[in-house]
Motif scaffolding. Structure first.
Motif, short mmCIF file in Angstrom:
data_model
loop_
_atom_site.label_atom_id
_atom_site.label_comp_id
_atom_site.label_asym_id
_atom_site.label_seq_id
_atom_site.Cartn_x
_atom_site.Cartn_y
_atom_site.Cartn_z
N PRO A 8 11.26 3.81 1.40
CA PRO A 8 9.91 4.35 1.25
C PRO A 8 8.89 3.21 1.04
N GLN A 9 7.68 3.42 1.49
CA GLN A 9 6.61 2.42 1.40
C GLN A 9 6.51 1.80 0.01
N GLU A 10 6.60 2.62 -1.04
CA GLU A 10 6.44 2.12 -2.41
C GLU A 10 7.61 1.26 -2.88
N ARG A 46 9.18 -1.05 -0.71
CA ARG A 46 9.34 -2.20 0.20
C ARG A 46 9.34 -3.53 -0.55
N GLU A 47 8.39 -3.73 -1.42
CA GLU A 47 8.30 -4.99 -2.16
C GLU A 47 9.56 -5.21 -3.00
N ARG A 99 11.29 -6.23 8.67
CA ARG A 99 10.41 -5.22 8.08
C ARG A 99 9.80 -4.36 9.18
N GLU A 156 5.56 -0.32 12.41
CA GLU A 156 4.92 0.97 12.62
C GLU A 156 5.93 2.01 13.05
N ASP A 205 10.26 3.98 8.53
CA ASP A 205 10.46 3.38 7.21
C ASP A 205 11.77 2.59 7.17
N TYR A 207 14.14 -0.49 7.54
CA TYR A 207 14.34 -1.93 7.63
C TYR A 207 15.65 -2.16 8.36
#
Length: 113
Positions: A12-14, A16-17, A43, A46, A49, A51
């Protein structure tokens, strides 16, 4: 014959880091493994989600030895990278994982290299 393993991680986007930091802190867990040839963390740009974790190995036996040794230790808390306080295992950054396996049958590089 070299083998390629691609681990498809749904992140999920949140998260990634978090995922990227964990991989950075565990790079040493793979780079000196016998039979290891290459690693890339890709990564998504577009539309997904997912990787892609690309690794290349001299042979299947080398990959399996890494899976049962350094990789297992890294995922059981021995690899550092964002562990929770009190020795608790951190929550996974990925919500899903699938491994694709390939044999390298042809390859080429840049001309003159």
């Amino acid at each position: 014959m070299s083998v390629v393993k691609i681990n498809v991680l749904t992140v999920p986007q949140e998260q990634r880091e978090t995922l990227e930091k964990r991989f950075a802190s565990r790079a040493h867990a793979v780079e000196s493994s016998d039979g290891f040839e290459w690693f890339e963390l890709l990564r998504p740009v577009e539309g997904t989600d997912d990787y892609l974790v690309y690794t290349r190995w001299r042979d299947e036996a080398s990959f399996q030895a890494w899976m049962e040794g350094p990789m297992k230790a890294a995922h059981q808390g021995g690899g550092g990278g964002g562990g929770a306080e009190g020795g608790e295992r951190p929550k996974p950054a990925a919500s899903g994982s699938t491994v694709w396996s390939f044999e390298v049958v042809q390859q080429t590089g840049p001309a003159g290299a």
